[in-house]
Design a protein around this motif. Structure first.
Motif, PDB file in Angstrom:
ATOM      1  N   ASP A   1      69.094  69.890  72.137  1.00  0.00           N
ATOM      2  CA  ASP A   1      68.031  69.333  72.310  1.00  0.00           C
ATOM      3  C   ASP A   1      66.801  69.747  71.256  1.00  0.00           C
ATOM      4  N   GLY A   2      66.663  71.090  71.256  1.00  0.00           N
ATOM      5  CA  GLY A   2      65.564  71.605  70.235  1.00  0.00           C
ATOM      6  C   GLY A   2      65.955  71.114  68.691  1.00  0.00           C
ATOM      7  N   ALA A   3      67.102  71.411  68.461  1.00  0.00           N
ATOM      8  CA  ALA A   3      67.543  71.007  67.061  1.00  0.00           C
ATOM      9  C   ALA A   3      67.086  69.478  66.788  1.00  0.00           C
ATOM     10  N   SER A   4      67.392  68.430  68.002  1.00  0.00           N
ATOM     11  CA  SER A   4      67.208  67.123  67.817  1.00  0.00           C
ATOM     12  C   SER A   4      65.558  66.899  67.580  1.00  0.00           C
ATOM     13  N   LEU A   5      64.812  67.498  68.081  1.00  0.00           N
ATOM     14  CA  LEU A   5      63.417  67.591  68.382  1.00  0.00           C
ATOM     15  C   LEU A   5      63.061  67.877  66.743  1.00  0.00           C
ATOM     16  N   TYR A   6      63.478  69.049  66.331  1.00  0.00           N
ATOM     17  CA  TYR A   6      63.075  69.546  64.997  1.00  0.00           C
ATOM     18  C   TYR A   6      63.358  68.390  63.867  1.00  0.00           C
ATOM     19  N   LEU A   7      64.673  68.008  64.029  1.00  0.00           N
ATOM     20  CA  LEU A   7      65.215  67.263  62.994  1.00  0.00           C
ATOM     21  C   LEU A   7      64.601  66.088  62.897  1.00  0.00           C
ATOM     22  N   SER A   8      64.105  65.412  63.989  1.00  0.00           N
ATOM     23  CA  SER A   8      63.292  63.990  63.652  1.00  0.00           C
ATOM     24  C   SER A   8      61.991  64.455  63.132  1.00  0.00           C
ATOM     25  N   ILE A   9      61.394  65.355  63.828  1.00  0.00           N
ATOM     26  CA  ILE A   9      59.726  65.763  63.270  1.00  0.00           C
ATOM     27  C   ILE A   9      60.020  65.965  61.880  1.00  0.00           C
ATOM     28  N   GLY A  10      61.061  66.874  61.475  1.00  0.00           N
ATOM     29  CA  GLY A  10      61.256  67.281  60.157  1.00  0.00           C
ATOM     30  C   GLY A  10      61.530  66.230  58.962  1.00  0.00           C
ATOM     31  N   THR A  11      62.355  65.170  59.554  1.00  0.00           N
ATOM     32  CA  THR A  11      62.644  63.939  58.644  1.00  0.00           C
ATOM     33  C   THR A  11      61.227  63.108  58.192  1.00  0.00           C
TER      34      THR A  11
ATOM     35  N   ALA B   1      67.060  85.919  73.789  1.00  0.00           N
ATOM     36  CA  ALA B   1      67.162  84.801  72.794  1.00  0.00           C
ATOM     37  C   ALA B   1      66.422  84.531  71.711  1.00  0.00           C
ATOM     38  N   LEU B   2      65.134  84.778  72.284  1.00  0.00           N
ATOM     39  CA  LEU B   2      63.858  84.504  71.340  1.00  0.00           C
ATOM     40  C   LEU B   2      63.924  85.486  70.336  1.00  0.00           C
ATOM     41  N   GLY B   3      64.079  86.844  70.574  1.00  0.00           N
ATOM     42  CA  GLY B   3      64.087  88.065  69.707  1.00  0.00           C
ATOM     43  C   GLY B   3      65.230  87.890  68.642  1.00  0.00           C
ATOM     44  N   THR B   4      66.333  87.162  69.036  1.00  0.00           N
ATOM     45  CA  THR B   4      67.654  87.422  68.176  1.00  0.00           C
ATOM     46  C   THR B   4      67.697  85.934  67.659  1.00  0.00           C
ATOM     47  N   ALA B   5      66.839  84.975  68.019  1.00  0.00           N
ATOM     48  CA  ALA B   5      66.978  83.656  67.345  1.00  0.00           C
ATOM     49  C   ALA B   5      68.518  82.920  67.859  1.00  0.00           C
TER      50      ALA B   5
ATOM     51  N   ARG C   1      63.183  78.868  59.772  1.00  0.00           N
ATOM     52  CA  ARG C   1      63.266  80.267  60.400  1.00  0.00           C
ATOM     53  C   ARG C   1      62.381  80.607  61.509  1.00  0.00           C
ATOM     54  N   ILE C   2      60.863  80.038  61.163  1.00  0.00           N
ATOM     55  CA  ILE C   2      59.883  80.183  62.254  1.00  0.00           C
ATOM     56  C   ILE C   2      60.163  79.243  63.407  1.00  0.00           C
ATOM     57  N   MET C   3      61.027  78.096  63.225  1.00  0.00           N
ATOM     58  CA  MET C   3      61.219  77.047  64.359  1.00  0.00           C
ATOM     59  C   MET C   3      62.360  77.587  65.200  1.00  0.00           C
ATOM     60  N   ASP C   4      63.110  78.681  64.685  1.00  0.00           N
ATOM     61  CA  ASP C   4      64.262  79.040  65.452  1.00  0.00           C
ATOM     62  C   ASP C   4      63.745  79.393  66.902  1.00  0.00           C
ATOM     63  N   SER C   5      62.606  79.935  67.365  1.00  0.00           N
ATOM     64  CA  SER C   5      62.207  80.211  68.645  1.00  0.00           C
ATOM     65  C   SER C   5      62.121  79.107  69.296  1.00  0.00           C
ATOM     66  N   MET C   6      61.657  77.980  68.952  1.00  0.00           N
ATOM     67  CA  MET C   6      61.331  76.621  69.595  1.00  0.00           C
ATOM     68  C   MET C   6      62.795  76.024  69.948  1.00  0.00           C
ATOM     69  N   ARG C   7      63.670  76.048  68.896  1.00  0.00           N
ATOM     70  CA  ARG C   7      64.890  75.294  69.024  1.00  0.00           C
ATOM     71  C   ARG C   7      65.815  76.224  70.157  1.00  0.00           C
ATOM     72  N   VAL C   8      65.683  77.723  70.024  1.00  0.00           N
ATOM     73  CA  VAL C   8      66.491  78.517  70.917  1.00  0.00           C
ATOM     74  C   VAL C   8      66.226  78.334  72.444  1.00  0.00           C
ATOM     75  N   VAL C   9      64.912  78.175  72.684  1.00  0.00           N
ATOM     76  CA  VAL C   9      64.289  78.088  74.014  1.00  0.00           C
ATOM     77  C   VAL C   9      64.581  76.429  74.390  1.00  0.00           C
ATOM     78  N   THR C  10      64.530  75.738  73.605  1.00  0.00           N
ATOM     79  CA  THR C  10      64.610  74.137  74.103  1.00  0.00           C
ATOM     80  C   THR C  10      66.054  73.963  74.415  1.00  0.00           C
ATOM     81  N   ASN C  11      66.890  74.425  73.490  1.00  0.00           N
ATOM     82  CA  ASN C  11      68.444  74.389  73.745  1.00  0.00           C
ATOM     83  C   ASN C  11      68.792  75.022  74.813  1.00  0.00           C
ATOM     84  N   LEU C  12      68.546  76.381  74.836  1.00  0.00           N
ATOM     85  CA  LEU C  12      69.052  76.881  76.186  1.00  0.00           C
ATOM     86  C   LEU C  12      68.283  76.473  77.589  1.00  0.00           C
ATOM     87  N   LEU C  13      67.348  75.853  77.605  1.00  0.00           N
ATOM     88  CA  LEU C  13      66.778  75.404  78.887  1.00  0.00           C
ATOM     89  C   LEU C  13      67.388  73.711  79.137  1.00  0.00           C
TER      90      LEU C  13
END
Length: 511
Positions: free
Chosen positions: A315-325, A275-279, A389-401
């Motif tokens: 969950d990972g997307a939610s983290l990223y969106l709040s920090i990104g805003t 999942a990390l490799g393919t994002a 695109r660099i954030m994809d790894s964080m989002r993928v891991v957090t969403n999956l877990l």
């Protein structure tokens, strides 16, 4: 003569040949090296990752359909399935809100965008439009309507998971209503189709190292490693916040089920690395479903909670969106009040639920949030184009877990989790044969409303494989005690319940 010891080279070669984790790890490192040394060539390798993801997507919808139908039919209680769905939605909302709050607190404390003093007029807002393809996030009404299928075949063709889930619930409810006496061959056929799909997934997974190599080489070749230095503060903050959220998930899982998230991570390490490799979390969804079932979660819980989480529990997307805003607001010199930050949470709670499957969905959600506040220029969203695109790894891991923890938690909440079996599997003590036996006994335990065995659900008339195990076993291996007076060979035919019942009745004693 002492036994010969394999040389390190041979041991390494054997590990690379047999371990998917080792293969994917090597592919990941090799992709980074190729992307750094030959960026022009590396950018042309993207089809390797895209092709693998497309192959996996072809089996996701039929697999979800089969697992949900079989789960409802074997559970024998549609009300229980409804309770699982409601409890899953409650868990999703709590987890997503927690992720949003953690992101806002982290961004306020660290301030990743402070001091940048970016002029919004200097940003290329058209680049965001190009990334999103002119799309938009659906409204609440559109989201609900889009979840309802218009065509049975069309839902599968368009890979609409929510629509497939609704169809699967309807078919499972119909099977419960009709009973095994009216449609004795439908459920075994679906079980057999499920086994075929899992076999196809096994074939596709052999291409995983190539997919990881191509995707990682394209990422590094296209964006380079320099972008990580430019946005270092934001990147580190997002990953640290995600790590904190994962720790909270670990605590929640321990409190609710007594299971260890770290042992679970070791259990799905191949899928996590892929999942990390393919994002993409979709690339590992079939394998994760299979492993969750093997780890003691009941079919109906896995079949409903995990696919639904792909749309409702990002969950990972939610983290990223709040920090990104807040990063965007700080970068352009806008100081958001507490009330405006609460508005950010409320808006993102809604917009994040409609993100799945939409190109550039993160930018659409950020643009919608900026517009609702009225204080952040919409064009400022372009600040995140280089780092998204660099954030994809964080989002993928957090969403999956987050979704896997939701499956365990909701299963435990509903009494659909075998805790002892889960601990054995996560400790590495459960063999494949144990997996098959556990699933077989789980199937045997399900009964129809009139108290008789649900033969079509638990035994599979004409189906030679057990749903949860990797290797199927013939029906005679599942007869627990021999019947006196009847030879112990496999009956030639199982035409209906009556013949099955005859086999289970003890023969009269001789003399």
């Amino acid at each position: 003569m002492p036994p010969s010891v394999a040389s390190p080279t041979r041991r390494l070669a054997r590990t690379l040949r047999t371990s998917l984790f080792a293969q994917v790890t090597c592919a990941l490192v090799l992709g980074i090296v190729v992307g750094k040394l030959w960026p022009d060539t590396a950018t042309a390798l993207q089809p390797l990752g895209d092709g693998f993801t497309r192959l996996i997507k072809t089996v996701i919808s039929p697999l979800v359909f089969c697992v949900v139908v079989v789960g409802i039919a074997k559970a024998g209680d549609l009300k229980a399935f409804g309770r699982i769905g409601v409890k899953a939605l409650i868990w999703f909302e709590i987890a997503s809100t927690a992720a949003l709050v953690i992101g806002l607190v982290a961004a306020n404390v660290v301030g990743p965008g402070r001091g940048m003093n970016v002029d919004p007029s200097s940003l290329d807002a058209a680049a965001v439009q190009e990334t999103t393809g002119g799309g938009h996030l659906p409204t609440t009404t559109e989201f609900i309507l889009n979840a309802l299928p218009q065509s049975f075949i069309g839902s599968f063709a368009e890979n609409e998971l929510l629509q497939v889930l609704i169809l699967a619930c309807l078919v499972g409810a119909a099977l419960l209503h009709l009973g095994h006496t009216k449609v004795p061959k439908v459920l075994p056929a679906i079980e057999q189709a499920q086994e075929v799909i899992f076999a196809v997934v096994g074939f596709i997974m052999r291409l995983a190292p190539l997919a990881v190599f191509g995707a990682m080489a394209h990422l590094v070749g296209n964006y380079g490693l320099g972008v990580m230095r430019t946005y270092a503060k934001l990147i580190v903050l997002c990953y640290v916040a995600a790590a904190l959220f994962v720790v909270l998930l670990s605590v929640a899982l321990k409190l609710v089920t007594g299971l260890s998230l770290w042992k679970f991570l070791r259990y799905i390490r191949e899928e996590m690395l892929l999942a990390l490799g393919t994002a993409s979390t979709e690339s590992v969804m079939p394998r994760v479903m299979q492993k969750l079932r093997r780890a003691g979660a009941r079919d109906d819980a896995v079949g409903l909670v995990l696919p639904t989480g792909y749309s409702f529990n990002l969950d990972g997307a939610s983290l990223y969106l709040s920090i990104g805003t807040l990063f965007i607001a700080q970068a352009v010199g806008v100081d958001l009040s507490l009330g405006q930050q609460i508005t950010v949470v409320l808006v993102l709670m809604l917009t994040s639920k409609g993100m799945a499957g939409i190109p550039g969905s993160a930018f659409l959600a950020l643009s919608a949030t900026a517009s609702s506040l009225g204080a952040i220029p919409a064009g400022a969203v372009a600040l995140l184009l280089g780092v998204d695109r660099i954030m994809d790894s964080m989002r993928v891991v957090t969403n999956l877990l987050g979704n896997c923890v939701a499956v365990f938690a909701v299963s435990r909440w509903e009494g659909a989790l075998d805790i002892d079996r889960a601990k054995r599997v996560l400790d590495g003590d459960a063999s494949q044969s144990d997996a098959s036996q556990s699933d077989a006994s789980q199937s045997d335990a399900s009964q129809s409303a009139d108290g008789e065995k649900d033969v079509s659900g638990g035994k599979g008339l004409g189906g030679g494989k057990d749903v949860g195990g990797e290797t199927g076993r013939p029906d005679e291996a599942r007869i627990e005690t021999p019947v006196p007076g009847i030879p112990a060979q496999k009956p030639k035919d199982f035409e209906g319940l009556e013949e099955r019942q005859e086999l289970k009745e003890p023969a009269p004693e001789a003399g």
